[in-house]
Design a protein around this motif. Structure first.
Motif, PDB file in Angstrom:
ATOM      1  N   PHE A  12      -9.083  72.176  32.551  1.00 20.79           N
ATOM      2  CA  PHE A  12      -8.560  70.916  32.030  1.00 20.79           C
ATOM      3  C   PHE A  12      -7.908  70.182  33.193  1.00 20.79           C
ATOM      4  N   VAL A  13      -8.464  69.030  33.548  1.00 20.45           N
ATOM      5  CA  VAL A  13      -7.922  68.190  34.603  1.00 20.45           C
ATOM      6  C   VAL A  13      -7.349  66.943  33.946  1.00 20.45           C
ATOM      7  N   VAL A  14      -6.088  66.673  34.239  1.00 22.79           N
ATOM      8  CA  VAL A  14      -5.411  65.499  33.686  1.00 22.79           C
ATOM      9  C   VAL A  14      -5.060  64.570  34.845  1.00 22.79           C
ATOM     10  N   PRO A  15      -5.844  63.495  35.026  1.00 27.16           N
ATOM     11  CA  PRO A  15      -5.589  62.595  36.152  1.00 27.16           C
ATOM     12  C   PRO A  15      -4.240  61.877  36.059  1.00 27.16           C
ATOM     13  N   ASP A  16      -3.807  61.579  34.824  1.00 21.75           N
ATOM     14  CA  ASP A  16      -2.547  60.864  34.616  1.00 21.75           C
ATOM     15  C   ASP A  16      -1.900  61.412  33.344  1.00 21.75           C
ATOM     16  N   VAL A  17      -0.835  62.194  33.515  1.00 23.08           N
ATOM     17  CA  VAL A  17      -0.222  62.851  32.357  1.00 23.08           C
ATOM     18  C   VAL A  17       0.351  61.856  31.354  1.00 23.08           C
ATOM     19  N   SER A  18       0.687  60.660  31.802  1.00 24.43           N
ATOM     20  CA  SER A  18       1.253  59.668  30.880  1.00 24.43           C
ATOM     21  C   SER A  18       0.225  59.190  29.869  1.00 24.43           C
ATOM     22  N   ALA A  19      -1.053  59.440  30.137  1.00 20.67           N
ATOM     23  CA  ALA A  19      -2.121  59.022  29.224  1.00 20.67           C
ATOM     24  C   ALA A  19      -2.493  60.123  28.227  1.00 20.67           C
ATOM     25  N   GLN A  20      -1.829  61.281  28.292  1.00 25.18           N
ATOM     26  CA  GLN A  20      -2.141  62.423  27.429  1.00 25.18           C
ATOM     27  C   GLN A  20      -1.205  62.468  26.230  1.00 25.18           C
ATOM     28  N   ASP A  21      -1.779  62.571  25.050  1.00 23.69           N
ATOM     29  CA  ASP A  21      -0.964  62.686  23.841  1.00 23.69           C
ATOM     30  C   ASP A  21      -0.292  64.051  23.727  1.00 23.69           C
ATOM     31  N   ASN A  22      -1.014  65.114  24.032  1.00 23.80           N
ATOM     32  CA  ASN A  22      -0.519  66.473  23.837  1.00 23.80           C
ATOM     33  C   ASN A  22      -0.047  67.049  25.168  1.00 23.80           C
ATOM     34  N   TYR A  23       0.854  66.341  25.833  1.00 23.40           N
ATOM     35  CA  TYR A  23       1.365  66.774  27.129  1.00 23.40           C
ATOM     36  C   TYR A  23       2.827  67.178  26.985  1.00 23.40           C
ATOM     37  N   ILE A  24       3.193  68.319  27.561  1.00 20.32           N
ATOM     38  CA  ILE A  24       4.583  68.755  27.583  1.00 20.32           C
ATOM     39  C   ILE A  24       5.165  68.339  28.936  1.00 20.32           C
ATOM     40  N   ALA A  25       6.068  67.392  28.927  1.00 20.87           N
ATOM     41  CA  ALA A  25       6.647  66.889  30.175  1.00 20.87           C
ATOM     42  C   ALA A  25       7.585  67.926  30.782  1.00 20.87           C
ATOM     43  N   CYS A  26       7.304  68.293  32.022  1.00 21.25           N
ATOM     44  CA  CYS A  26       8.174  69.230  32.739  1.00 21.25           C
ATOM     45  C   CYS A  26       9.178  68.472  33.587  1.00 21.25           C
TER      46      CYS A  26
ATOM     47  N   ILE B 189      -1.276  73.812  37.918  1.00 22.24           N
ATOM     48  CA  ILE B 189      -0.794  73.074  39.088  1.00 22.24           C
ATOM     49  C   ILE B 189      -0.431  71.661  38.667  1.00 22.24           C
ATOM     50  N   ASP B 190       0.794  71.272  39.018  1.00 20.89           N
ATOM     51  CA  ASP B 190       1.271  69.902  38.796  1.00 20.89           C
ATOM     52  C   ASP B 190       1.306  69.178  40.127  1.00 20.89           C
ATOM     53  N   SER B 191       1.063  67.875  40.061  1.00 20.52           N
ATOM     54  CA  SER B 191       1.106  67.051  41.259  1.00 20.52           C
ATOM     55  C   SER B 191       1.975  65.823  41.022  1.00 20.52           C
ATOM     56  N   HIS B 192       2.619  65.378  42.077  1.00 25.14           N
ATOM     57  CA  HIS B 192       3.416  64.154  42.023  1.00 25.14           C
ATOM     58  C   HIS B 192       2.561  62.925  42.315  1.00 25.14           C
ATOM     59  N   VAL B 193       1.251  63.131  42.415  1.00 19.98           N
ATOM     60  CA  VAL B 193       0.289  62.074  42.737  1.00 19.98           C
ATOM     61  C   VAL B 193      -0.620  61.861  41.525  1.00 19.98           C
ATOM     62  N   ILE B 194      -0.954  60.622  41.244  1.00 22.07           N
ATOM     63  CA  ILE B 194      -1.907  60.335  40.162  1.00 22.07           C
ATOM     64  C   ILE B 194      -3.323  60.598  40.662  1.00 22.07           C
ATOM     65  N   ASP B 195      -4.085  61.350  39.886  1.00 24.33           N
ATOM     66  CA  ASP B 195      -5.520  61.591  40.075  1.00 24.33           C
ATOM     67  C   ASP B 195      -5.916  62.184  41.436  1.00 24.33           C
ATOM     68  N   PRO B 196      -5.258  63.256  41.883  1.00 21.79           N
ATOM     69  CA  PRO B 196      -5.659  63.843  43.165  1.00 21.79           C
ATOM     70  C   PRO B 196      -6.735  64.913  43.042  1.00 21.79           C
ATOM     71  N   PHE B 197      -6.923  65.469  41.840  1.00 15.79           N
ATOM     72  CA  PHE B 197      -7.782  66.642  41.681  1.00 15.79           C
ATOM     73  C   PHE B 197      -9.254  66.258  41.564  1.00 15.79           C
ATOM     74  N   THR B 198     -10.091  67.011  42.298  1.00 18.23           N
ATOM     75  CA  THR B 198     -11.532  66.770  42.302  1.00 18.23           C
ATOM     76  C   THR B 198     -12.246  68.024  41.810  1.00 18.23           C
ATOM     77  N   GLU B 199     -13.550  67.931  41.754  1.00 18.55           N
ATOM     78  CA  GLU B 199     -14.357  69.099  41.409  1.00 18.55           C
ATOM     79  C   GLU B 199     -14.145  70.215  42.432  1.00 18.55           C
ATOM     80  N   ASN B 200     -13.862  69.842  43.679  1.00 21.98           N
ATOM     81  CA  ASN B 200     -13.595  70.851  44.708  1.00 21.98           C
ATOM     82  C   ASN B 200     -12.347  71.668  44.378  1.00 21.98           C
ATOM     83  N   ASP B 201     -11.318  71.020  43.826  1.00 22.57           N
ATOM     84  CA  ASP B 201     -10.131  71.754  43.386  1.00 22.57           C
ATOM     85  C   ASP B 201     -10.508  72.746  42.286  1.00 22.57           C
ATOM     86  N   GLU B 202     -11.310  72.292  41.339  1.00 23.98           N
ATOM     87  CA  GLU B 202     -11.724  73.172  40.236  1.00 23.98           C
ATOM     88  C   GLU B 202     -12.463  74.396  40.762  1.00 23.98           C
TER      89      GLU B 202
END
Length: 151
Positions: free
Chosen positions: A86-100, A124-137
């Motif tokens: 599950f890759v979430v590019p922007d957590v603010s756009a997720q309904d079922n997100y638990i904010a840490c 893994i959490d990031s302080h950057v919007i949309d950094p994760f790619t298929e390579n990360d997966e």
């Protein structure tokens, strides 16, 4: 990011016979956090299938109140049920997100399988919007294949 150069170090950390599993995982989390600039919180959750909960294991990054997560709740809880990355590019756009933390902008969660059973996940959490790619997966799937050898 060339993840191929990180793979030998992952295997080396996990192969250190003089360390227990928790210390190996803690060192792995630290290595990943230090090596990938946008990996700001790195940790493992492990499943208790009887209670249908995830329990925080080794991690590095900001402290979290989320030490136990019910299956289905948040990104991690959804991965416990779906058995899929599950890759979430922007957590603010997720309904079922638990904010840490308000600093978290994106998240990636990859399930950890041992003998075909989802026993947990790397989160893994990031302080950057949309950094994760298929390579990360693909890299994190490799990491989890190596971690699975510890169980």
């Amino acid at each position: 990011m060339d993840f191929e150069v990180l793979k030998p170090k992952v295997a080396q950390i996990l192969g250190q016979e003089e360390m227990d599993r928790d210390l190996k995982l803690k060192n792995l989390c630290q290595f990943l956090s230090d090596s990938v600039s946008y990996y700001n919180w790195v940790g493992f959750y492990f499943a208790n299938h009887e209670t249908k909960t995830l329990h925080l294991g080794s991690y590095v990054g900001a402290e979290t109140d989320h030490t136990v997560i019910p299956f289905g709740k948040g990104i991690c809880g959804q991965v416990a049920e779906s058995n899929a990355n599950f890759v979430v590019p922007d957590v603010s756009a997720q309904d079922n997100y638990i904010a840490c933390s308000f600093t978290v902008k994106s998240e990636i969660v990859v399930p950890l399988f041992v003998n075909g059973v989802n026993i947990g996940q790397i989160d893994i959490d990031s302080h950057v919007i949309d950094p994760f790619t298929e390579n990360d997966e693909r890299f994190l799937e490799y990491v989890n294949q190596e971690v699975a050898k510890l169980f």
